[in-house]
Design a protein around this motif. Structure first.
Motif, mmCIF file in Angstrom:
data_model
loop_
_atom_site.group_PDB
_atom_site.id
_atom_site.type_symbol
_atom_site.label_atom_id
_atom_site.label_comp_id
_atom_site.label_asym_id
_atom_site.label_seq_id
_atom_site.Cartn_x
_atom_site.Cartn_y
_atom_site.Cartn_z
ATOM 1 N N LEU A 125 0.829 -1.200 0.000
ATOM 2 C CA LEU A 125 0.000 0.000 0.000
ATOM 3 C C LEU A 125 0.870 1.259 0.000
ATOM 4 C CD1 LEU A 125 -2.789 1.330 0.219
ATOM 5 C CD2 LEU A 125 -2.550 1.148 2.703
ATOM 6 N N GLY A 126 1.943 1.243 0.783
ATOM 7 C CA GLY A 126 2.838 2.393 0.846
ATOM 8 C C GLY A 126 3.511 2.674 -0.480
ATOM 9 N N MET A 127 3.937 1.628 -1.168
ATOM 10 C CA MET A 127 4.586 1.835 -2.471
ATOM 11 C C MET A 127 3.599 2.322 -3.518
ATOM 12 S SD MET A 127 7.748 1.547 -2.114
ATOM 13 C CE MET A 127 8.292 1.556 -3.795
ATOM 14 N N MET A 128 2.356 1.880 -3.441
ATOM 15 C CA MET A 128 1.353 2.409 -4.378
ATOM 16 C C MET A 128 1.113 3.899 -4.128
ATOM 17 S SD MET A 128 -1.430 -0.626 -5.050
ATOM 18 C CE MET A 128 -2.148 -0.570 -3.446
ATOM 19 N N LEU A 129 1.034 4.291 -2.853
ATOM 20 C CA LEU A 129 0.864 5.713 -2.535
ATOM 21 C C LEU A 129 2.079 6.516 -2.975
ATOM 22 C CD1 LEU A 129 -0.680 5.474 1.045
ATOM 23 C CD2 LEU A 129 -1.839 6.160 -1.051
ATOM 24 N N GLU A 130 3.266 5.970 -2.740
ATOM 25 C CA GLU A 130 4.483 6.663 -3.155
ATOM 26 C C GLU A 130 4.580 6.782 -4.666
ATOM 27 O OE1 GLU A 130 8.323 5.679 -1.629
ATOM 28 O OE2 GLU A 130 7.430 4.992 0.242
ATOM 29 N N ALA A 131 4.190 5.747 -5.377
ATOM 30 C CA ALA A 131 4.252 5.791 -6.842
ATOM 31 C C ALA A 131 3.334 6.883 -7.387
ATOM 32 C CB ALA A 131 3.884 4.435 -7.423
ATOM 33 N N TYR A 132 2.128 6.980 -6.835
ATOM 34 C CA TYR A 132 1.223 8.032 -7.275
ATOM 35 C C TYR A 132 1.792 9.411 -6.951
ATOM 36 C CZ TYR A 132 -2.817 11.027 -7.728
ATOM 37 O OH TYR A 132 -3.658 12.048 -8.086
ATOM 38 N N GLY A 133 2.354 9.557 -5.758
ATOM 39 C CA GLY A 133 2.958 10.830 -5.380
ATOM 40 C C GLY A 133 4.156 11.170 -6.245
ATOM 41 N N PHE A 134 4.986 10.170 -6.565
ATOM 42 C CA PHE A 134 6.160 10.387 -7.408
ATOM 43 C C PHE A 134 5.749 10.833 -8.801
ATOM 44 C CE2 PHE A 134 9.501 8.964 -10.293
ATOM 45 C CZ PHE A 134 10.627 9.485 -9.676
ATOM 46 N N ILE A 135 4.735 10.178 -9.365
ATOM 47 C CA ILE A 135 4.273 10.537 -10.702
ATOM 48 C C ILE A 135 3.689 11.956 -10.705
ATOM 49 C CG2 ILE A 135 2.531 10.011 -12.451
ATOM 50 C CD1 ILE A 135 3.068 7.036 -11.819
ATOM 51 N N SER A 136 2.918 12.293 -9.690
ATOM 52 C CA SER A 136 2.333 13.633 -9.674
ATOM 53 C C SER A 136 3.380 14.707 -9.355
ATOM 54 C CB SER A 136 1.177 13.703 -8.675
ATOM 55 O OG SER A 136 1.637 13.515 -7.370
ATOM 56 N N LEU A 137 4.427 14.365 -8.616
ATOM 57 C CA LEU A 137 5.486 15.344 -8.345
ATOM 58 C C LEU A 137 6.353 15.613 -9.564
ATOM 59 C CD1 LEU A 137 6.825 14.352 -4.816
ATOM 60 C CD2 LEU A 137 5.869 16.548 -5.468
ATOM 61 N N PHE A 138 6.694 14.560 -10.306
ATOM 62 C CA PHE A 138 7.657 14.682 -11.392
ATOM 63 C C PHE A 138 7.009 14.642 -12.778
ATOM 64 C CE2 PHE A 138 10.196 13.132 -7.836
ATOM 65 C CZ PHE A 138 11.231 14.043 -7.858
ATOM 66 N N LYS A 139 5.704 14.895 -12.869
ATOM 67 C CA LYS A 139 5.044 14.817 -14.173
ATOM 68 C C LYS A 139 5.531 15.894 -15.139
ATOM 69 C CE LYS A 139 0.988 17.273 -12.525
ATOM 70 N NZ LYS A 139 -0.391 17.114 -12.141
ATOM 71 N N SER A 140 6.024 16.992 -14.635
ATOM 72 C CA SER A 140 6.562 18.026 -15.539
ATOM 73 C C SER A 140 7.964 17.664 -16.021
ATOM 74 C CB SER A 140 6.584 19.378 -14.838
ATOM 75 O OG SER A 140 7.451 19.337 -13.730
ATOM 76 N N PHE A 141 8.633 16.729 -15.354
ATOM 77 C CA PHE A 141 9.981 16.335 -15.736
ATOM 78 C C PHE A 141 9.982 15.217 -16.776
ATOM 79 C CE2 PHE A 141 13.755 13.654 -14.928
ATOM 80 C CZ PHE A 141 14.724 14.554 -15.329
ATOM 81 N N PHE A 142 8.917 14.445 -16.866
ATOM 82 C CA PHE A 142 8.883 13.303 -17.781
ATOM 83 C C PHE A 142 9.072 13.689 -19.246
ATOM 84 C CE2 PHE A 142 6.387 11.007 -14.339
ATOM 85 C CZ PHE A 142 7.492 10.316 -13.899
ATOM 86 N N PRO A 143 8.451 14.751 -19.783
ATOM 87 C CA PRO A 143 8.710 15.109 -21.186
ATOM 88 C C PRO A 143 10.171 15.468 -21.447
ATOM 89 C CG PRO A 143 6.738 16.208 -20.419
ATOM 90 C CD PRO A 143 7.364 15.561 -19.227
#
Length: 112
Positions: A76-94
């Motif tokens: 559960l913690g890794m799923m929450l972290e993955a969502y947080g990581f994606i939303s934090l770094f979504k501007s860096f992915f492109p």
């Protein structure tokens, strides 16, 4: 030092996932990753990155996932972290994908 800490943090995270979500390895990887980030960009920039107004949702999910992993609920913690990581770094992915696309222009690498 910071790049080494981030590298070891990612290694422990990967190793923790491969060992069926071992909570101790995941927690250690998270702490190493965050401390390496502080060493690379500094404490003030790390703090301002995580606590910007538009990124508070991602930050809360990321740190909430870290707390849940520390409480021995690793999946559960890794799923929450993955969502947080994606939303934090979504501007860096492109930017990252653009860099990976430019690797095809390197002469020796493009032949491979």
């Amino acid at each position: 030092i910071g790049v080494g800490l981030v590298g070891f943090g990612l290694f422990f995270l990967l190793f923790g996932i491969l060992l069926y979500f071992d909570a101790v390895l995941l927690a250690f990887g998270n702490l190493l990753f965050l401390s390496g980030l502080v060493f690379i960009i500094g404490f003030r920039r790390t703090f301002t990155f995580f606590f910007q107004r538009p990124k508070l949702k991602g930050t809360s999910f990321f740190f909430g996932g870290l707390v849940v992993v520390l409480m021995r609920w690793p999946i559960l913690g890794m799923m929450l972290e993955a969502y947080g990581f994606i939303s934090l770094f979504k501007s860096f992915f492109p930017v990252a994908f653009g860099f990976l696309g430019s690797l095809a222009n390197i002469p020796l690498l493009s032949q491979v």
